[in-house]
Design a protein around this motif. Structure first.
Motif, short mmCIF file in Angstrom:
data_model
loop_
_atom_site.label_atom_id
_atom_site.label_comp_id
_atom_site.label_asym_id
_atom_site.label_seq_id
_atom_site.Cartn_x
_atom_site.Cartn_y
_atom_site.Cartn_z
N PHE A 68 0.88 -1.16 0.00
CA PHE A 68 0.00 0.00 0.00
C PHE A 68 0.92 1.21 0.00
O PHE A 68 1.53 1.54 1.01
CB PHE A 68 -0.89 -0.03 1.24
CG PHE A 68 -2.10 0.85 1.17
CD1 PHE A 68 -3.32 0.34 0.77
CD2 PHE A 68 -2.02 2.19 1.49
CE1 PHE A 68 -4.45 1.15 0.72
CE2 PHE A 68 -3.13 3.01 1.43
CZ PHE A 68 -4.36 2.48 1.04
N SER A 97 -7.51 -3.62 2.59
CA SER A 97 -6.71 -4.15 1.48
C SER A 97 -5.98 -5.45 1.81
O SER A 97 -5.70 -6.25 0.93
CB SER A 97 -5.66 -3.10 1.06
OG SER A 97 -4.60 -3.04 2.01
N MET A 112 -12.92 -3.08 -2.95
CA MET A 112 -11.81 -4.02 -3.18
C MET A 112 -12.15 -5.04 -4.27
O MET A 112 -11.28 -5.49 -5.00
CB MET A 112 -11.44 -4.73 -1.87
CG MET A 112 -10.92 -3.81 -0.77
SD MET A 112 -9.68 -2.60 -1.26
CE MET A 112 -8.31 -3.65 -1.69
#
Ligand code: SF4
Ligand code: SF4
Length: 372
Positions: free
Chosen positions: A78, A121, A342
């Motif tokens: 990320f 995530s 997502m």
């Protein structure tokens, strides 16, 4: 000290002139120059105008067996670009960062939206970049929040920032939290580094590396990892990463008593200030030929856009930091970190253009170095 106190202490309010490292030959940002290359679309048009026999990246992907384009794998990294403000103005900068980019700094609400998206995530690593990310007033808050979540955190550090008096405690602060420090050091020789990054950069970088070594970085401790990043000085590809690492290690140890853990070699991306330099020096066509001729099918599977999400200072989500600088958001209905779906992200197709040949040339190139 509370996080709010830390935020106050680190608030930059712009950059003090004494903090600046002048760019090579007076380099300034494209923005400050009013360059026609400021919009990403203008950069993409400049690349598309180059006559290239094999210049279709999607066709190259198909030839490598990726007939459906680039599809994402699991999100591992990320990456948060928390601002374009920097105390330096390097010639090759793909962010067009510099001291005039004061306004483009992530605010606290967007940092918190990033943390919520990070939780969704499943990424194991948070890669914090800029600009000089340490100049963002919420940098320490973000690092602490990620460490509290058990994430591996990377600070992409330009080294010279560590010499500013208000960051004197930062090496020890990062060490206490096990943050990996990934540092730009284009070359182990002073003239090569200063030519890219400005007079005096090398000496300041060595002093910063000594300070990192002094708190335990660069000595094989996985909680004090010190990574150096090399990129070539001109319109050519880097040498072999492993052999360069040996050369860097021997030279820095022998001449400066500095140690590090690993070196990664990056290709220069033909965007932003490097694109401007390629154009000015009449190297653009030959460099694009170099990149396309060196297309390496084996590098495709490891491209960082397949396992990374890249969030800009304003919360817009991209497939990678390079697409971010070219204003090419990720291809989902609402590409903002507040609205991330997502499922839609997993089903997307990565947005590609000609600059992508910069990632697939030679040994491949990503934020983690060679991909093959
Ligand atoms: S390359 Fe890094 S240190 Fe240099 S101007 Fe860009 S962000 Fe700053
Ligand atoms: S520039 Fe970005 S989208 Fe293109 S190949 Fe590289 S990482 Fe992937």
């Amino acid at each position: 000290m509370s996080l709010e106190d830390q935020t106050e202490r680190d608030a930059p309010g712009g950059i003090d002139p004494a903090d600046l490292v002048g760019g090579p030959q007076g380099t300034t940002t494209l923005r400050a120059r009013g360059s026609t290359l400021v919009p990403g679309a203008a950069q993409l048009a400049r690349l598309d105008a180059v006559a290239l026999p094999n210049g279709d990246f999607e066709a190259a992907l198909a030839g490598a067996g990726f007939h459906d384009g680039l599809r994402p794998a699991k999100v591992d990294f990320f990456q948060i670009n928390i601002g374009r403000l920097c105390n330096m103005t390097c010639r090759h900068c793909h962010v067009d960062a510099g001291p005039d980019r004061v306004a483009e700094n992530m605010d606290r609400a967007t940092v918190d939206a990033c943390l919520a998206a990070l939780d969704a995530s499943g990424a194991h690593t948070v890669d914090i970049t800029g600009g000089a990310p340490e100049l963002n007033p919420h940098f320490r808050y973000l690092v602490d929040a990620c460490v509290a979540r058990g994430k591996h955190v990377i600070d992409r550090c330009n080294l010279t920032i560590l010499l500013l008096p208000r960051f004197a405690d930062l090496p020890a602060w990062l060490a206490d939290r096990g943050v990996e420090v990934v540092c730009s050091l284009p070359h182990h020789r002073k003239p090569n580094t200063d030519a890219q990054r400005g007079e005096g950069t090398f000496d300041r970088s060595i002093e910063a590396l000594r300070r990192l070594n002094a708190v335990g970085y660069g000595q094989g401790n996985p909680k004090r990892t010190l990574t150096l990043m090399h990129n070539p000085a001109g319109a050519f590809l880097p040498g072999g990463q492993a052999s360069m690492e040996r050369e860097w290690r021997a030279s820095l140890q022998r001449h400066h008593s500095v140690t590090f853990d690993r070196l990664v070699a990056l290709n220069n991306m033909p965007i932003a200030r490097f694109l401007d330099w390629l154009t000015e020096t009449d190297n653009l066509a030959s460099y694009m030929e170099t990149l396309t001729n060196a297309f390496n099918p084996a590098a495709v599977a490891g491209l960082m856009c397949r396992n990374t999400l890249s969030v800009a200072w304003d919360g817009t989500v991209y497939d990678c930091d390079f697409n971010q600088m070219l204003d090419l958001p990720t291809d989902v209905p609402r590409p903002h970190v507040r609205d991330l779906d997502m499922g839609a992200l997993a089903a997307r197709r990565v947005v590609t253009r000609r600059h992508c040949f910069g990632c697939t040339a030679g040994a491949g190139s990503s934020c983690g170095g060679a991909t093959t």
